[in-house]
Each structure stands twice: as C-alpha cells, then as structure tokens.
Design a protein around this motif. Structure first.
Motif, PDB file in Angstrom:
ATOM      1  N   GLU A 114      62.858  56.775  -8.812  1.00 52.51           N
ATOM      2  CA  GLU A 114      63.139  55.733  -7.821  1.00 52.51           C
ATOM      3  C   GLU A 114      62.837  56.199  -6.404  1.00 52.51           C
ATOM      4  N   TRP A 115      63.242  57.413  -6.082  1.00 54.32           N
ATOM      5  CA  TRP A 115      63.107  57.913  -4.720  1.00 54.32           C
ATOM      6  C   TRP A 115      61.744  58.544  -4.434  1.00 54.32           C
ATOM      7  N   LEU A 116      61.164  59.203  -5.466  1.00 47.60           N
ATOM      8  CA  LEU A 116      60.006  60.066  -5.216  1.00 47.60           C
ATOM      9  C   LEU A 116      58.770  59.709  -6.030  1.00 47.60           C
ATOM     10  N   GLY A 117      58.897  58.793  -6.977  1.00 41.62           N
ATOM     11  CA  GLY A 117      57.723  58.259  -7.649  1.00 41.62           C
ATOM     12  C   GLY A 117      57.198  59.039  -8.835  1.00 41.62           C
ATOM     13  N   PHE A 118      57.988  59.926  -9.416  1.00 35.92           N
ATOM     14  CA  PHE A 118      57.507  60.650 -10.602  1.00 35.92           C
ATOM     15  C   PHE A 118      58.672  61.115 -11.464  1.00 35.92           C
ATOM     16  N   ARG A 119      58.358  61.451 -12.705  1.00 37.20           N
ATOM     17  CA  ARG A 119      59.317  62.010 -13.657  1.00 37.20           C
ATOM     18  C   ARG A 119      58.773  63.340 -14.152  1.00 37.20           C
ATOM     19  N   TYR A 120      59.680  64.228 -14.518  1.00 43.88           N
ATOM     20  CA  TYR A 120      59.275  65.539 -15.027  1.00 43.88           C
ATOM     21  C   TYR A 120      58.939  65.498 -16.519  1.00 43.88           C
ATOM     22  N   ALA A 134      55.095  60.669 -20.153  1.00 48.53           N
ATOM     23  CA  ALA A 134      53.929  60.184 -19.398  1.00 48.53           C
ATOM     24  C   ALA A 134      54.395  59.369 -18.197  1.00 48.53           C
ATOM     25  N   PRO A 135      53.652  59.432 -17.083  1.00 53.29           N
ATOM     26  CA  PRO A 135      54.026  58.628 -15.912  1.00 53.29           C
ATOM     27  C   PRO A 135      54.087  57.143 -16.249  1.00 53.29           C
ATOM     28  N   HIS A 136      55.083  56.446 -15.719  1.00 56.28           N
ATOM     29  CA  HIS A 136      55.169  54.999 -15.884  1.00 56.28           C
ATOM     30  C   HIS A 136      54.146  54.325 -14.970  1.00 56.28           C
ATOM     31  N   ALA A 137      54.138  53.019 -14.970  1.00 60.46           N
ATOM     32  CA  ALA A 137      53.079  52.228 -14.334  1.00 60.46           C
ATOM     33  C   ALA A 137      52.664  52.705 -12.946  1.00 60.46           C
ATOM     34  N   ASP A 138      53.627  52.798 -12.014  1.00 60.62           N
ATOM     35  CA  ASP A 138      53.280  53.129 -10.633  1.00 60.62           C
ATOM     36  C   ASP A 138      53.614  54.572 -10.267  1.00 60.62           C
TER      37      ASP A 138
END
Length: 250
Positions: free
Chosen positions: A181-187, A190-194
């Motif tokens: 939500e804050w930084l635009g990525f997950r560890y 796979a990355p979600h849409a945006d």
C-alpha cells in the motif's frame, strides 16, 4: 513462508511508488552519511549495492540503506521490535521526513508488524503473531478493512484445528499488504497489477564493526603500516611474500 524483513522508510516524495519503480541506483554519499548518523557507536565499512529483496532481512552485522529522490530506506535488525511505537525519534524521523513507515516480519516466529508516523507524530502500529498481539495502537487505516472483515483468512493444514485465539488473518500477510500500500511492492509472490519487482530496487550495503575491530584498508598491512611494494631489482628466486589479509569481525 513469508520473507524476513526489518525496514523503516522516510518519505517526502508525493508519489514514492513511482520513485522506487524508476530507481536504478542508490546515493552512496547520502547512505554513508545516514548510516553514521543512525549508528554512531559503530564503524560502517561499505560493501556494495544489491537488491532490497535480499537485503531487507538483514543480520546483526550489516545495515543496508537506499537513498532515492524523496525516499530513503534503512534495513537494520534493530528495527524488528515487538512494539514499534517505542522506537526512538532518532530512527522515526532522522531526516525530518513527512511520512515514516516501518515494515517488519519474521517467518521463524510467524510475526509481522507495521507502523506509521506523520511528521514525527505516531499514528498507527500493529505487531502480532497469529495468536498473540504485541501492539495494536492508533486508528486502523482504510486499507486494513478487508483484513479485519475476514477476507484474508488463515489457512490451516488438513486435520489442524484453528486456535480459538487466532486472528482472522496472518500478521505477515498484513505487514506485506502495508508495504504494498505504501511502497508499491511485496517481498513474496509475483507482483500484483500495479506493483514492481523488488529485485530491481538497489540498496547500499555496510558491514558494521565495533570501532577498532574493522579490517585495515586494502593498502595497509595488519599492523597498520603501509604495505611495502617488492624491490624492483629483487632476484627472481626471492618472490615477495603474500600480503596477510585480516577479515576478523566483532
């Protein structure tokens, strides 16, 4: 299995996600200045740059810092605390940033945490394992709603009964959602849409030493004297001795 993470972010950029998505390097000068300010009792020896995906779960001997336009991240093991609201101001606002975000998790203990400060004022924190809440302070944020509504339930192996005290979600997934939500990525996953891939975001690495225990510079011998070059006319049979290198850590 989630990722081990111990990070704090200082954000002034109006669109930090775009800044991080487009970053190709981290400012070494700014990172070196900040590591000395945050850890004045230790000596930081530069390592090199690497992706935050492999640096966020830092050990006690290292610190990783990423400095980008309007966004800075620090990865340090001392940030993985059960009560994030108790972090000192020296870590929550060392750069007079508009927003400060903490995200931490530890798969070994099934623990996840996040926290948020606005202009140095504490706003929100959550820290828990699936069956124990260490801290739940401040007003829940809008993006948390789906977790508290049970839309991200814990999944148990066949035959395993849920603990009656279990949360309606996994704290590590909760912390991962805060990061996205804050930084635009997950560890993880796979990355979600945006979202973008954290493997593309570089951070500067430092090995931390107790003063006096750091290795000598490459052009010094272990006794502190400048390494001697071999005599130019030395006989071929008298090959120079190999230089002794010392990599002892604290």
């Amino acid at each position: 299995m989630g990722a081990k993470v111990s990070t704090i972010w200082y954000v002034d950029a109006p669109d930090p996600i775009s800044v991080l998505r487009e970053a190709t390097t981290s400012d070494w000068n700014a990172a070196s200045a900040l590591v000395g300010r945050l850890y004045p009792h230790l000596t930081a020896v530069p390592l090199g740059q690497g992706p935050i995906s492999t640096s966020a779960g830092v050990d006690d001997d290292h610190v990783f810092i990423g400095c980008y336009p309007g966004v800075t991240v620090v990865c340090g093991s001392n940030l993985a605390v059960p009560t994030p609201s108790t972090l000192p101001e020296s870590f929550t606002r060392p750069l007079a940033s508009e927003h400060t975000y903490l995200v931490a998790s530890d798969p070994q203990h099934a623990w996840g945490a996040f926290a948020y400060w606005e202009r140095g004022e504490f706003r929100r924190s959550f820290s828990a394992t699936p069956v124990y809440i260490y801290e739940d302070a401040g007003l829940p944020l809008v993006w948390e709603r789906s977790f508290w509504a049970g839309e991200h339930p814990l999944i148990y192996p066949p035959g395993v009964m849920p603990d009656p005290q279990s949360l309606p979600f996994h704290p590590q997934e909760f912390a991962e959602a805060a990061n996205a939500e804050w930084l635009g990525f997950r560890y993880t996953g796979a990355p979600h849409a945006d979202e973008f891939d954290p493997n593309t975001l570089p951070v500067c690495g430092f090995t931390m030493y107790v003063p006096g225990q750091e290795p000598p510079p490459p052009n010094q011998s272990s006794n502190g004297r400048a390494a001697q070059e071999p005599m130019p006319d030395a006989p071929e049979e008298q090959a120079p001795r190999p230089k002794k290198r010392w990599f002892s850590r604290k």
